[in-house]
Design a protein around this motif. Structure first.
Motif, PDB file in Angstrom:
ATOM      1  N   UNK A  73       3.230  -1.795  -2.933  1.00  0.00           N
ATOM      2  CA  UNK A  73       1.876  -2.260  -3.271  1.00  0.00           C
ATOM      3  C   UNK A  73       1.590  -3.581  -2.547  1.00  0.00           C
ATOM      4  N   UNK A  74       2.598  -4.442  -2.461  1.00  0.00           N
ATOM      5  CA  UNK A  74       2.432  -5.716  -1.751  1.00  0.00           C
ATOM      6  C   UNK A  74       2.185  -5.465  -0.263  1.00  0.00           C
ATOM      7  N   UNK A  75       2.948  -4.547   0.327  1.00  0.00           N
ATOM      8  CA  UNK A  75       2.761  -4.212   1.744  1.00  0.00           C
ATOM      9  C   UNK A  75       1.326  -3.728   1.975  1.00  0.00           C
ATOM     10  N   UNK A  76       0.858  -2.844   1.111  1.00  0.00           N
ATOM     11  CA  UNK A  76      -0.498  -2.299   1.230  1.00  0.00           C
ATOM     12  C   UNK A  76      -1.540  -3.415   1.105  1.00  0.00           C
ATOM     13  N   UNK A  77      -1.368  -4.278   0.125  1.00  0.00           N
ATOM     14  CA  UNK A  77      -2.319  -5.374  -0.093  1.00  0.00           C
ATOM     15  C   UNK A  77      -2.339  -6.314   1.102  1.00  0.00           C
ATOM     16  N   UNK A  78      -1.173  -6.730   1.569  1.00  0.00           N
ATOM     17  CA  UNK A  78      -1.123  -7.639   2.712  1.00  0.00           C
ATOM     18  C   UNK A  78      -1.714  -6.994   3.963  1.00  0.00           C
ATOM     19  N   UNK A  79      -1.499  -5.680   4.123  1.00  0.00           N
ATOM     20  CA  UNK A  79      -2.026  -4.998   5.315  1.00  0.00           C
ATOM     21  C   UNK A  79      -3.551  -5.027   5.329  1.00  0.00           C
ATOM     22  N   UNK A  80      -4.172  -5.052   4.157  1.00  0.00           N
ATOM     23  CA  UNK A  80      -5.636  -5.134   4.082  1.00  0.00           C
ATOM     24  C   UNK A  80      -6.154  -6.465   4.627  1.00  0.00           C
ATOM     25  N   UNK A  81      -5.262  -7.456   4.712  1.00  0.00           N
ATOM     26  CA  UNK A  81      -5.641  -8.776   5.220  1.00  0.00           C
ATOM     27  C   UNK A  81      -5.026  -9.055   6.589  1.00  0.00           C
ATOM     28  N   UNK A  82      -4.583  -7.987   7.269  1.00  0.00           N
ATOM     29  CA  UNK A  82      -4.105  -8.129   8.630  1.00  0.00           C
ATOM     30  C   UNK A  82      -2.643  -8.484   8.797  1.00  0.00           C
ATOM     31  N   UNK A  83      -1.867  -8.416   7.722  1.00  0.00           N
ATOM     32  CA  UNK A  83      -0.440  -8.700   7.822  1.00  0.00           C
ATOM     33  C   UNK A  83       0.320  -7.416   8.119  1.00  0.00           C
ATOM     34  N   UNK A  84       1.258  -7.502   9.068  1.00  0.00           N
ATOM     35  CA  UNK A  84       2.060  -6.355   9.481  1.00  0.00           C
ATOM     36  C   UNK A  84       3.499  -6.569   9.008  1.00  0.00           C
ATOM     37  N   UNK A  85       4.032  -5.585   8.288  1.00  0.00           N
ATOM     38  CA  UNK A  85       5.419  -5.658   7.825  1.00  0.00           C
ATOM     39  C   UNK A  85       6.347  -5.470   9.013  1.00  0.00           C
ATOM     40  N   UNK A  86       7.315  -6.374   9.168  1.00  0.00           N
ATOM     41  CA  UNK A  86       8.235  -6.342  10.302  1.00  0.00           C
ATOM     42  C   UNK A  86       9.652  -5.944   9.916  1.00  0.00           C
ATOM     43  N   UNK A  87       9.884  -5.600   8.654  1.00  0.00           N
ATOM     44  CA  UNK A  87      11.239  -5.314   8.207  1.00  0.00           C
ATOM     45  C   UNK A  87      11.955  -6.595   7.827  1.00  0.00           C
ATOM     46  N   UNK A  88      13.272  -6.495   7.630  1.00  0.00           N
ATOM     47  CA  UNK A  88      14.001  -7.688   7.182  1.00  0.00           C
ATOM     48  C   UNK A  88      14.534  -8.547   8.330  1.00  0.00           C
ATOM     49  N   UNK A  89      14.348  -8.111   9.561  1.00  0.00           N
ATOM     50  CA  UNK A  89      14.774  -8.863  10.744  1.00  0.00           C
ATOM     51  C   UNK A  89      16.240  -9.293  10.633  1.00  0.00           C
ATOM     52  N   UNK A  90      17.043  -8.449  10.013  1.00  0.00           N
ATOM     53  CA  UNK A  90      18.477  -8.699   9.929  1.00  0.00           C
ATOM     54  C   UNK A  90      18.937  -9.549   8.771  1.00  0.00           C
ATOM     55  N   UNK A  91      18.029  -9.934   7.873  1.00  0.00           N
ATOM     56  CA  UNK A  91      18.421 -10.755   6.728  1.00  0.00           C
ATOM     57  C   UNK A  91      18.155  -9.977   5.441  1.00  0.00           C
ATOM     58  N   UNK A  92      19.217  -9.668   4.733  1.00  0.00           N
ATOM     59  CA  UNK A  92      19.132  -8.910   3.486  1.00  0.00           C
ATOM     60  C   UNK A  92      18.272  -9.655   2.451  1.00  0.00           C
ATOM     61  N   UNK A  93      17.396  -8.902   1.769  1.00  0.00           N
ATOM     62  CA  UNK A  93      16.602  -9.496   0.690  1.00  0.00           C
ATOM     63  C   UNK A  93      15.484 -10.404   1.174  1.00  0.00           C
ATOM     64  N   UNK A  94      14.944 -10.124   2.349  1.00  0.00           N
ATOM     65  CA  UNK A  94      13.848 -10.941   2.880  1.00  0.00           C
ATOM     66  C   UNK A  94      13.056 -10.083   3.847  1.00  0.00           C
TER      67      UNK A  94
END
Length: 184
Positions: A73-94
């Protein structure tokens, strides 16, 4: 939109700027407007959150969630404001997010973390320890200044170089989960 993480081209560590605290306040209000009903807290982390500490002039922000159950739900909400999920970039829990359009804020890194996640725990423990241990803050600052000079055009080497001192500080802070992972 390009969902690949943008790398810092030139590593620059600058003296502490009190504007970082007020800029975080502006970002906090904006992010609460977007996600306030979905998260527990908006935390200012990283070196810009430690008064007096030199830092790369980039605000690091953790949006703290109860658990990964609410994450889609957070990913969906942020995407409505132009934020793109990039994954954890190699850091667990972030989980990292990037906003590509200009938004009137200084440069910032946005992470969504579960409250008990390793990435968030390490951010908070490091911040709190540096805030109350000036000698550790100076040690960390000197390492960052030296690395920024040595690896001015290599952000990966700069970050890798910080790992040992971050690990050492987390251990001194009593954090049992400190590992040799990549830290920002």
């Amino acid at each position: 939109m390009n969902s690949i993480a943008k790398k810092t081209k030139v590593v620059e560590v600058v003296p502490y700027d009190p504007a970082w605290k007020s800029e975080f306040g502006r970002l906090r209000e904006w992010l609460l407007e977007i996600t306030g009903d979905l998260i527990l807290a908006v935390e200012h982390v990283g070196s810009t959150s430690v008064e007096g500490l030199s830092a790369k002039p980039i605000i690091d922000i953790d949006l703290v969630m109860e658990s990964y159950e609410v994450f889609p739900v957070i990913v969906e909400r942020l995407s409505q404001y132009g934020y793109v999920h990039q994954g954890n970039l190699g850091v667990e829990g972030r989980e990292a997010f990037n906003r590509e359009q200009e938004d009137g804020f200084m440069k910032y890194h946005l992470y969504v973390c579960p409250k008990d996640g390793k990435g968030h725990q390490e951010h908070i423990i490091l911040r709190e320890y540096l805030r109350v241990n000036p000698s550790a803050a100076r040690e960390y600052e000197q390492v960052k200044l030296d690395l920024a000079e040595q690896f001015r055009y290599d952000i990966d080497a700069y970050c890798e170089g910080k790992t040992a001192v971050v690990h050492s500080i987390l251990q001194r802070a009593g954090y049992a989960g400190a590992t040799q992972e990549h830290h920002t």
